[in-house]
Design a protein around this motif. Structure first.
Motif, PDB file in Angstrom:
ATOM      1  N   UNK B  73       0.892  -1.030   0.118  1.00  0.00           N
ATOM      2  CA  UNK B  73      -0.299  -0.071  -0.089  1.00  0.00           C
ATOM      3  C   UNK B  73       0.484   0.956   0.138  1.00  0.00           C
ATOM      4  N   UNK B  74       1.750   0.862   0.232  1.00  0.00           N
ATOM      5  CA  UNK B  74       2.517   2.250   0.989  1.00  0.00           C
ATOM      6  C   UNK B  74       2.917   2.820  -0.513  1.00  0.00           C
ATOM      7  N   UNK B  75       4.043   1.960  -1.234  1.00  0.00           N
ATOM      8  CA  UNK B  75       4.477   1.851  -2.792  1.00  0.00           C
ATOM      9  C   UNK B  75       3.151   2.778  -3.428  1.00  0.00           C
ATOM     10  N   UNK B  76       2.368   2.506  -3.578  1.00  0.00           N
ATOM     11  CA  UNK B  76       1.250   2.978  -4.174  1.00  0.00           C
ATOM     12  C   UNK B  76       0.309   4.071  -3.551  1.00  0.00           C
ATOM     13  N   UNK B  77       0.601   4.201  -2.332  1.00  0.00           N
ATOM     14  CA  UNK B  77       0.235   5.639  -1.979  1.00  0.00           C
ATOM     15  C   UNK B  77       1.155   7.153  -2.230  1.00  0.00           C
ATOM     16  N   UNK B  78       2.706   6.492  -2.495  1.00  0.00           N
ATOM     17  CA  UNK B  78       4.307   7.108  -2.898  1.00  0.00           C
ATOM     18  C   UNK B  78       3.448   7.897  -4.133  1.00  0.00           C
ATOM     19  N   UNK B  79       3.329   6.218  -5.415  1.00  0.00           N
ATOM     20  CA  UNK B  79       3.352   6.841  -6.123  1.00  0.00           C
ATOM     21  C   UNK B  79       2.484   7.604  -6.552  1.00  0.00           C
ATOM     22  N   UNK B  80       0.507   7.241  -5.821  1.00  0.00           N
ATOM     23  CA  UNK B  80       0.080   8.893  -6.293  1.00  0.00           C
ATOM     24  C   UNK B  80       0.213  10.142  -6.092  1.00  0.00           C
ATOM     25  N   UNK B  81       0.688  10.163  -4.874  1.00  0.00           N
ATOM     26  CA  UNK B  81       1.179  11.377  -4.039  1.00  0.00           C
ATOM     27  C   UNK B  81       1.790  12.424  -5.285  1.00  0.00           C
ATOM     28  N   UNK B  82       2.525  11.222  -6.052  1.00  0.00           N
ATOM     29  CA  UNK B  82       3.740  12.328  -7.431  1.00  0.00           C
ATOM     30  C   UNK B  82       2.391  13.387  -8.184  1.00  0.00           C
ATOM     31  N   UNK B  83       1.695  12.418  -8.275  1.00  0.00           N
ATOM     32  CA  UNK B  83       0.549  13.426  -9.218  1.00  0.00           C
ATOM     33  C   UNK B  83      -0.788  13.551  -8.494  1.00  0.00           C
ATOM     34  N   UNK B 105       1.277  -3.766   4.871  1.00  0.00           N
ATOM     35  CA  UNK B 105      -0.615  -4.352   4.206  1.00  0.00           C
ATOM     36  C   UNK B 105      -0.369  -4.145   2.793  1.00  0.00           C
ATOM     37  N   UNK B 106      -0.411  -4.577   2.149  1.00  0.00           N
ATOM     38  CA  UNK B 106      -0.675  -4.824   0.770  1.00  0.00           C
ATOM     39  C   UNK B 106      -2.441  -4.117   0.232  1.00  0.00           C
ATOM     40  N   UNK B 107      -2.078  -3.823  -1.673  1.00  0.00           N
ATOM     41  CA  UNK B 107      -3.132  -3.551  -1.576  1.00  0.00           C
ATOM     42  C   UNK B 107      -3.975  -4.544  -1.494  1.00  0.00           C
ATOM     43  N   UNK B 108      -3.981  -5.627  -1.683  1.00  0.00           N
ATOM     44  CA  UNK B 108      -5.223  -6.371  -1.787  1.00  0.00           C
ATOM     45  C   UNK B 108      -6.057  -7.184  -0.230  1.00  0.00           C
ATOM     46  N   UNK B 109      -4.913  -6.588   0.839  1.00  0.00           N
ATOM     47  CA  UNK B 109      -5.194  -6.377   2.104  1.00  0.00           C
ATOM     48  C   UNK B 109      -6.218  -5.513   2.583  1.00  0.00           C
ATOM     49  N   UNK B 110      -6.066  -4.359   1.731  1.00  0.00           N
ATOM     50  CA  UNK B 110      -6.710  -3.059   1.942  1.00  0.00           C
ATOM     51  C   UNK B 110      -8.665  -3.839   1.387  1.00  0.00           C
ATOM     52  N   UNK B 111      -8.573  -4.413   0.316  1.00  0.00           N
ATOM     53  CA  UNK B 111     -10.046  -4.181  -0.269  1.00  0.00           C
ATOM     54  C   UNK B 111     -10.229  -6.069   0.650  1.00  0.00           C
ATOM     55  N   UNK B 112      -9.579  -7.170   1.173  1.00  0.00           N
ATOM     56  CA  UNK B 112     -10.473  -7.727   2.088  1.00  0.00           C
ATOM     57  C   UNK B 112     -10.386  -7.717   3.196  1.00  0.00           C
ATOM     58  N   UNK B 169     -13.203 -16.180   0.577  1.00  0.00           N
ATOM     59  CA  UNK B 169     -14.040 -15.871  -0.403  1.00  0.00           C
ATOM     60  C   UNK B 169     -12.781 -16.601  -1.657  1.00  0.00           C
ATOM     61  N   UNK B 170     -11.753 -15.870  -1.666  1.00  0.00           N
ATOM     62  CA  UNK B 170     -11.431 -15.982  -3.148  1.00  0.00           C
ATOM     63  C   UNK B 170      -9.777 -15.685  -2.967  1.00  0.00           C
ATOM     64  N   UNK B 171      -9.011 -15.716  -3.903  1.00  0.00           N
ATOM     65  CA  UNK B 171      -7.312 -15.082  -3.540  1.00  0.00           C
ATOM     66  C   UNK B 171      -7.126 -13.982  -5.042  1.00  0.00           C
ATOM     67  N   UNK B 172      -7.394 -12.932  -4.365  1.00  0.00           N
ATOM     68  CA  UNK B 172      -7.245 -11.740  -5.637  1.00  0.00           C
ATOM     69  C   UNK B 172      -5.768 -12.045  -5.971  1.00  0.00           C
ATOM     70  N   UNK B 173      -5.856 -12.012  -7.434  1.00  0.00           N
ATOM     71  CA  UNK B 173      -4.451 -11.600  -7.457  1.00  0.00           C
ATOM     72  C   UNK B 173      -3.919 -10.486  -8.669  1.00  0.00           C
ATOM     73  N   UNK B 174      -5.389  -9.687  -9.153  1.00  0.00           N
ATOM     74  CA  UNK B 174      -5.213  -8.315  -9.255  1.00  0.00           C
ATOM     75  C   UNK B 174      -6.827  -7.103  -8.665  1.00  0.00           C
ATOM     76  N   UNK B 175      -6.550  -5.740  -8.397  1.00  0.00           N
ATOM     77  CA  UNK B 175      -7.355  -5.227  -8.275  1.00  0.00           C
ATOM     78  C   UNK B 175      -6.880  -3.869  -8.639  1.00  0.00           C
ATOM     79  N   UNK B 176      -8.256  -3.196  -9.058  1.00  0.00           N
ATOM     80  CA  UNK B 176      -8.108  -1.984  -9.832  1.00  0.00           C
ATOM     81  C   UNK B 176      -8.913  -1.070  -9.159  1.00  0.00           C
ATOM     82  N   UNK B 177      -8.340   0.316  -8.827  1.00  0.00           N
ATOM     83  CA  UNK B 177      -9.339   1.510  -7.998  1.00  0.00           C
ATOM     84  C   UNK B 177      -9.488   2.208  -8.553  1.00  0.00           C
ATOM     85  N   UNK B 178     -10.427   3.041  -7.831  1.00  0.00           N
ATOM     86  CA  UNK B 178     -10.721   4.778  -8.423  1.00  0.00           C
ATOM     87  C   UNK B 178      -9.719   5.792  -7.790  1.00  0.00           C
TER      88      UNK B 178
END
Ligand SMILES: Cc1cc2nc3c(=O)[nH]c(=O)nc-3n(C[C@H](O)[C@H](O)[C@H](O)COP(=O)(O)OP(=O)(O)OC[C@H]3O[C@@H](n4cnc5c(N)ncnc54)[C@H](O)[C@@H]3O)c2cc1C
Lengths: 498, 405
Positions: B73-83, B105-112, B169-178
């Motif tokens: 999650x931290x990697x994603x938040x850092x990336x988003x911040x650049x924009x 924490x991972x982005x999959x965990x955020x959803x789970x 229910x399922x093991x996520x492999x990819x997630x797409x977020x707004x």
């Protein structure tokens, strides 16, 4: 799609019609059962009027207990059921079946509770979308999702379709504004999901129910979030010589961190039709017209209006008007809001599509539509929820010309295929229903569809609720449940492990 | 006892297919940052998705981001911040509360776990921002749902359906977020000295105004000093966050101050301080005390939360604070007993909602219903749903419900 194949009517049910009607009269006494053909005509189609079918019988229950008894009765006897709200669906979701009881929820028309401290309204599903706003507007509140059909469509239907509207760009879809529902399962059980609290407990069944098109349960109560009306709203009306420039303007507005209250685009044919109809003063020499509405406190709106105006100029806008008062703002919108009937005036019939695309693909999709339009020899006008990439191409045709409806439908299917091809989806807000049912494999593999149907099995294992909608091919739950396992060997020698 | 660490979706599929064939339960985890939540999973093997990592698509102008489920999650938040963008739902970080580090924490965990933060009132939770998923069901089948566009009603919304399913229910492999633009600036108005009931009233006024308050929290006496390095002092603090463009924030703040003029003394916290404060509220820092005293996370009708807490105080020794205008109550049970029965009975009397025991010692976790028990018809429906995704009960068995999902 005119060759639409619906599930084969069950002969045993048809043969027992009189008995079923009599039993329905016991469950719903009084005026609540309609079995005369004349009375049932009013319900033979929804907003997708190309399809008509009289139901077995129409039942209009008034209480949750009645809904529960109807469903249990039908479940026990293997009788199909189609739920219906106001019948404005544009995808045939509420299309009756010859052998199904049509359960119409319009008598569930009371607002049950208005709770300002928690900012929620609890309503019966037959209350109209606008009815909710009406119930709270004297205190300055409103319900944000605003489908164009809001004067007629029911909140239960909104939940079933996850309906959107112009304001959804900023305020979310139905799914983001519903906090709870009560529903009746096909076996008659009554289940409550969520409530006035924000997170639903357990699995997000509320998320699954929203947009499930009446296939999983009958919604009997809805709790929605209401919002305080923004202090002001102003709009810009911006014209561009090309749709590319209009599209780039939309992208730049969002890149600037601005999420407008509404952002709508129209193409040349739609602009001309709307202008001829309502005389809103739309520029006629542009290829794309953008309406951007900013809402909020006056200072914010003023600030953002100038920002958007500058972005528009940078992107080559040739006209840009800014509403100076409420009346002018309404005039800007009048053409957009009347776009459907306006197109109805220039063509005997029109067919409204509803694909969504990644916004950047707009020029490619519009170009594709133009060549399809030539290929099919049918005109097309576009209105477009520009902020979230939801297209509404209106295909112009004449149903009285033999073969033209088929042509229009084929044209529509090609547009939707194009939407999927560029990374988009078949339907943004109108639902799959019967209309896009057979296109589902364009977007989903059989495995994807099977998993969705398994969800259906958890709610309605006998496929009795609204069958023939959404899924191109119904598979028995027993068959779907079978597992094909690869027991015995470790098929993944290379996966790291420790 | 094997830990599988697949790095590509195909290998996730192979592992789950094997486990399904062998009827071999798997514990599914990302960084394991929330492993302390839920019933302890009884699984021989672990499916660790932390190597299934990387952002696969990020288009700022389209407001969309896709990533492998194990992406930090931290990697994603850092990336988003650049924009200048962010995940508007501000996923909370359970690390500090559970005795772990911050920022895991991972982005999959955020959803789970269907995470959310203080902006829940306005921006929703993970479930409100998920657009699409690819996942492997307990049947050992790779499926996808949703898409990459915001407006989409094509088929059931299974992306929402798996939100908050805690890997059952399922093991996520990819997630797409707004994703959304981050606010240009923010200020928090702090009203001082209010007792819980008056704070509830003040928050209701603020949330019902046109000031577009994005977060509303109340930290009672003693709790206030535990956040943002103690800058609030000990006095009760009612926090109202206003975000947006500079001139708008100033104007709305003025409006709020007028509305609440009679409520109590006020103070304002600017941009960075405000952010730090809300981060601490979000992550339940007041109870991140290194202990394993039971901590409950309650989802309630916002306006009746204070009355609930008052009633509970008559029956048990608790510390409490409120986020989401009261819609989220964090409770620490000071006597060490979870008092599940008492807590849950009272919730029903105060407008409904539910309670999750997010922190407790191992023995307490094994002997308490961590998640809210459901009425029979709903429990049966949930169990049927679980069986449709995972008929052999191999994905995180027992995490949510003893002996099942
Ligand atoms: C002129 C026009 C403009 C429109 N504009 C928009 C728009 O801007 N945005 C948008 O999203 N849609 C729009 N629509 C489509 C339509 O209005 C929506 O889909 C609406 O939500 C349908 O509500 P309804 O009450 O009419 O439902 P119906 O048409 O009666 O039913 C729709 C589906 O919901 C199911 N259903 C209805 N009630 C229940 C219930 N209580 N429980 C379970 N299932 C139920 C039915 O089985 C059916 O599958 C428009 C339609 C028209 C005719």
């Amino acid at each position: 799609m005119s060759g639409l194949v619906m599930p084969k009517p069950d002969a045993a049910t048809l043969a027992r019609r009189a008995e079923i009607v009599a039993d329905m009269r016991i469950i719903v006494p009084g005026e609540g059962v309609v079995d005369a053909v004349n009375g049932m005509r009013a319900f033979e189609s929804d907003g997708l009027t190309a399809y008509r079918q009289l139901p077995l019988v129409v039942v209009l229950p008034e209480t949750v207990a009645q809904v529960s008894r109807i469903l249990k009765y039908c479940n026990d006897r293997n009788i199909r059921v189609v739920p219906r709200g106001s019948g404005t669906s544009l995808s045939g979701g509420a299309l009756p079946l010859e052998d199904a009881v049509l359960v119409v929820m319009s008598r569930f028309n009371r607002v049950l509770e208005i709770d300002y401290p928690n900012r929620v309204v609890v309503a019966q599903p037959g209350v109209t979308n606008l009815g909710i706003t009406h119930a709270v507007e004297q205190e300055g509140f409103y319900y944000a999702p605003d489908p164009s059909s809001q004067i007629a469509c029911s909140i239960g239907g909104n939940v079933a379709e996850n309906s959107g509207g112009v304001h959804c760009l900023k305020y979310g879809l139905t799914a983001n504004n519903v906090l709870g529902i009560e529903m009746v399962l096909m076996n008659g059980e009554v289940v409550r999901l969520g409530g006035k609290h924000l997170d639903a407990e357990g699995y997000d069944l509320l998320g699954i129910m929203t947009g499930s098109e009446g296939l999983l349960g009958v919604v009997t109560e809805v709790t929605v979030r209401i919002l305080k009306k923004p202090e002001t709203a102003r709009a810009l009306l911006i014209g561009f010589p090309t749709s590319e420039e209009g599209g780039q303007c939309v992208a730049d507005i969002i890149a600037a961190g601005i999420i407008p209250g509404g952002m709508e685009m129209m193409d040349r044919p739609a602009i001309h039709a709307a202008e001829a109809f309502v005389h809103a003063g739309y520029p006629l020499d542009v290829e794309a017209l953008l309406i951007v509405e900013l809402d909020g406190p006056g200072v914010e709106v003023d600030h953002l209006i100038s920002a958007v105006e500058a972005i528009a100029l940078r992107n080559g806008s040739t006209t840009c008007r800014i509403s100076q008062n409420e009346q002018e703002r309404m005039t800007f919108w009048a053409g957009r809001k009347a776009a459907f009937p306006a197109v109805g005036r220039i063509s005997p019939d029109y067919y409204c599509m509803d694909g969504t695309i990644p916004r950047k693909e707009l020029p490619r999709v519009l170009a594709g539509m133009r060549s399809l339009s030539e290929q099919y020899g049918l005109g097309v006008a576009n209105v477009f929820h520009a902020g979230d990439g939801n297209l509404h191409p209106l295909i112009l045709y004449d149903a009285n010309v033999p073969g033209e409806l088929d042509k229009a439908e084929a044209f529509g299917s090609d547009i939707l295929r194009l939407c999927v091809e560029v990374g988009g989806v078949l339907t943004g807000e109108h639902g799959v229903g019967v209309e896009k049912r057979d296109l589902m494999p364009e977007m989903f593999s059989q495995t994807d569809l099977d998993q969705q149907m398994r969800v259906k099995c958890a709610f309605d294992p006998n496929h009795l609720l609204n069958p023939g909608k959404v899924f191109p091919q119904l598979r028995r739950c027993a068959e779907l449940g079978r597992m094909h396992v690869h027991a015995g060997q470790l098929a993944f020698p290379d996966i790291p492990r420790f | 006892m094997t830990t599988f660490t697949p790095a590509i979706p195909e290998d996730v599929l192979s592992v789950v297919q094997w486990a399904a064939g062998e009827e071999m339960p798997l514990e599914i985890c990302g960084h394991g940052s929330k492993r302390g939540i839920g019933r302890p999973v009884q699984a021989e093997h672990t499916l660790d998705l932390s190597q299934l990592s990387g952002v696969t698509l990020y288009e700022p102008a389209e407001l969309v981001l896709s990533a492998r489920a194990g992406t930090p999650l931290a990697e994603i938040e850092t990336l988003l911040k650049l924009s200048n963008q962010e995940l508007a739902f501000e996923p909370l970080d359970y690390g500090p509360l559970l005795g772990g580090e911050r920022g895991r924490g991972t982005i999959g965990g955020v959803l789970a776990a269907n995470l959310a933060g203080p902006r829940r009132l306005k921006a929703g939770a993970a479930r409100d921002h998920i657009l699409g998923i690819s996942a492997v069901s307990g049947r050992g089948e790779a499926f996808k749902a949703g898409g990459r566009v915001v407006k989409n009603v094509t088929g059931y919304d299974l992306s929402k359906g798996v939100a908050g399913s805690w890997g059952t229910l399922a093991a996520f492999t990819d997630v797409t977020f707004k994703v959304l633009p981050a606010a240009e600036t923010e200020t928090t108005l702090v009203v001082r000295g209010l007792l819980d009931d008056l704070a509830a009233a003040a928050m209701a006024v603020a949330m019902g105004s046109s000031a577009e308050v994005s977060s509303a929290a109340h930290l009672p006496e003693g709790i206030a000093k535990t956040v943002a390095d103690g800058i609030l002092g000990s006095e009760p603090a009612t926090l109202l966050r206003v975000e947006g463009f500079g001139p708008s924030v100033a104007y709305r703040l003025g409006h709020l101050k007028q509305l609440l003029a009679a409520a109590g003394e006020m103070q304002e916290l600017e941009h960075e301080t405000s952010k730090a404060l809300w981060r601490d509220v979000r992550d339940c820092i007041p109870f991140a005390d290194g202990s394993d005293l039971p901590v409950w996370r309650l989802s309630l009708a916002p306006a009746s939360a204070h009355a609930f807490v008052l009633a509970l105080r008559m029956r048990a020794a608790v510390s409490a604070f409120y986020d989401w205008q009261g819609g989220l109550v964090w409770l620490r049970m000071e006597a060490g007993e979870p008092e599940a029965e008492t807590v849950r009975t009272l919730i029903k009397q105060f407008g409904g909602g539910h309670a999750t025991l997010v922190r407790a010692s191992m023995p307490v976790r094994a002997s308490t219903d961590i998640f809210e028990p459901q009425p029979p018809a709903l429990a049966a429906l949930s169990a049927r749903l679980k069986a449709e995704f995972d008929p052999k009960n191999i994905l995180n068995p027992g995490r949510i419900v003893a002996g099942a999902h």
